[in-house]
Design a protein around this motif. Structure first.
Motif, PDB file in Angstrom:
ATOM      1  N   UNK A 209      -3.368  -7.080   5.203  1.00  6.19           N
ATOM      2  CA  UNK A 209      -3.571  -5.643   5.338  1.00  6.19           C
ATOM      3  C   UNK A 209      -5.058  -5.308   5.392  1.00  6.19           C
ATOM      4  N   UNK A 210      -5.832  -6.004   4.573  1.00  4.63           N
ATOM      5  CA  UNK A 210      -7.267  -5.705   4.483  1.00  4.63           C
ATOM      6  C   UNK A 210      -7.976  -5.892   5.819  1.00  4.63           C
ATOM      7  N   UNK A 211      -7.423  -6.721   6.704  1.00  4.96           N
ATOM      8  CA  UNK A 211      -8.045  -6.925   8.013  1.00  4.96           C
ATOM      9  C   UNK A 211      -7.997  -5.662   8.870  1.00  4.96           C
ATOM     10  N   UNK A 212      -7.042  -4.787   8.571  1.00  2.00           N
ATOM     11  CA  UNK A 212      -6.868  -3.587   9.390  1.00  2.00           C
ATOM     12  C   UNK A 212      -7.577  -2.361   8.822  1.00  2.00           C
ATOM     13  N   UNK A 213      -7.999  -2.419   7.564  1.00  3.47           N
ATOM     14  CA  UNK A 213      -8.600  -1.237   6.929  1.00  3.47           C
ATOM     15  C   UNK A 213      -9.905  -0.854   7.634  1.00  3.47           C
TER      16      UNK A 213
ATOM     17  N   UNK B 243       0.782  -1.234   0.000  1.00  2.47           N
ATOM     18  CA  UNK B 243       0.000   0.000   0.000  1.00  2.47           C
ATOM     19  C   UNK B 243       0.817   1.289   0.000  1.00  2.47           C
ATOM     20  N   UNK B 244       2.156   1.199  -0.089  1.00 12.13           N
ATOM     21  CA  UNK B 244       2.984   2.398   0.054  1.00 12.13           C
ATOM     22  C   UNK B 244       3.338   2.962  -1.318  1.00 12.13           C
TER      23      UNK B 244
ATOM     24  N   UNK C 132      -5.977   2.105   9.682  1.00 14.96           N
ATOM     25  CA  UNK C 132      -7.030   1.916  10.687  1.00 14.96           C
ATOM     26  C   UNK C 132      -8.149   2.928  10.513  1.00 14.96           C
ATOM     27  N   UNK C 133      -7.810   4.134  10.048  1.00 15.51           N
ATOM     28  CA  UNK C 133      -8.821   5.172   9.838  1.00 15.51           C
ATOM     29  C   UNK C 133      -9.688   4.894   8.624  1.00 15.51           C
ATOM     30  N   UNK C 134      -9.206   4.031   7.714  1.00 13.53           N
ATOM     31  CA  UNK C 134     -10.024   3.682   6.558  1.00 13.53           C
ATOM     32  C   UNK C 134      -9.315   3.716   5.221  1.00 13.53           C
ATOM     33  N   UNK C 135      -8.022   4.073   5.202  1.00  7.08           N
ATOM     34  CA  UNK C 135      -7.276   4.080   3.945  1.00  7.08           C
ATOM     35  C   UNK C 135      -6.833   2.666   3.590  1.00  7.08           C
ATOM     36  N   UNK C 136      -6.753   2.388   2.290  1.00  3.03           N
ATOM     37  CA  UNK C 136      -6.232   1.089   1.852  1.00  3.03           C
ATOM     38  C   UNK C 136      -4.830   1.234   1.286  1.00  3.03           C
TER      39      UNK C 136
END
Length: 344
Positions: A297-301, A16-17, A259-263
């Protein structure tokens, strides 16, 4: 091993970077320090129809926890970009997101027409924080209708398999309203946020430090603002991909945005003192997710939007036995005997 893959519209990225627009030059500057293919994507400087020299110097000033810039969108123009920069980025294996800009909706459309089906373009990022020459120098992104018009113009001239992202300014009364307008106009995702307007004074000259007077503030100083914008927009548009941009310098900074909602996240100001920050932040983010026992990563979005986990939720509740019904105490033998004796 944590799965860091993420999706922007119909495009899958290995992590995602990515860079923030305007902070990685043409890509050649960063390629001296690491393989550009290690980034999720490389985001270009904003491309306009014709070459631009930008504002005269000084156009950069250091500020507490950040940087103030008034660059004026310098660039070679779309023809040179297509002939020189885009093919070179493709040779490096970079997934290239092209930032597009213009002084009118028609100019945005013209740039998109040249780029929308060009080989090597992964996505387009519509910079609606450009000055709007048709509206007394205001930004297109200041008005939902103007932002939507620009996004619609770009989307109409871009292949359907190329995602269109709208990059929004935080300097608005309600960023959610602008975001909704852009998505309704065809944006496949959003980049939040562009720089916020600021000013610094040179106490030596006793004049504004920048030739353009005010400029765009970036760096860690704006991270709380960017996080607030990402959080609010994700709450309103939970299915829309968001790239979080603003003060990302570490893996934990990136995790906050996730965590705030960015992927995905854009790395900008920190590249000026740590050009290899992109791959480092990706590694730190992977470690942070692994420490929290997350496999993807998707688990944290958007996890920060979910109800907090009860600390006792995993415990088996003790069996509560009903209390026996209340009974009167048995009378003593003496009391019973007294009760049986006839009263005089």
């Amino acid at each position: 091993m944590v799965n860091l893959t993420t999706r922007l519209g119909g495009v899958e990225l290995p992590n995602p970077v990515m860079t923030a627009a305007g902070c990685g030059g043409s890509g050649r500057e960063l390629a001296q320090f690491f393989d550009l293919a290690k980034l999720g994507a490389f985001v270009t400087t904003s491309v306009m129809m014709r070459p631009r020299a930008g504002r005269p110097i000084p156009r950069v000033a250091e500020t507490p926890s950040g940087m103030l810039t008034s660059m004026g969108l310098p660039g070679p123009g779309v023809d040179t970009f297509l002939a020189r920069d885009l093919p070179w980025l493709a040779e490096q294996g970079a997934r290239t997101i092209v930032s597009v800009a213009g002084n009118s909706a028609e100019e945005y459309a013209a740039v998109a027409r040249r780029l929308g089906d060009a080989p090597g373009v992964t996505a387009l990022e519509v910079n609606v924080a450009c000055p709007n020459a048709e509206d007394r120098g205001l930004m297109f992104g200041s008005h939902p209708g103007a932002a939507a018009e620009v996004v619609r113009a770009v989307r109409a001239h871009t292949r359907r398999d190329v995602p269109v992202l709208a990059k929004l300014s935080p300097d608005v009364a309600d960023i959610v309203t602008v975001a909704l307008a852009c998505v309704d106009a065809g944006a496949d995702g959003l980049s939040l946020i562009n720089t916020t307007v600021g000013l610094t004074i040179d106490t030596g000259t006793m004049r504004p430090a920048l030739t353009g007077v005010s400029g765009g503030l970036s760096g860690p100083a704006i991270r709380p603002i960017a996080l607030r914008c990402v959080y609010e927009v994700h709450a309103a548009l939970p299915d829309t991909p968001i790239v979080g941009v603003g003060g990302v310098a570490t893996g934990l900074d990136a995790l906050e945005f996730i965590l705030a909602g960015a992927c995905a996240v854009g790395v900008g100001t920190t590249l000026f003192h740590d050009p290899s920050a992109g791959p480092r932040i990706a590694r730190e983010l992977e470690d942070a997710l692994a420490e929290r026992r997350m496999e993807r990563l998707s688990d944290a979005v958007g996890l920060a939007h979910r109800p907090p986990v009860n600390a006792l939720a995993g415990l088996v509740p003790r069996q509560i036995r009903p209390e026996p019904p209340a009974t009167s105490h048995p009378k003593s033998d003496k009391a019973e005997d007294n009760a049986k004796e006839p009263k005089p």
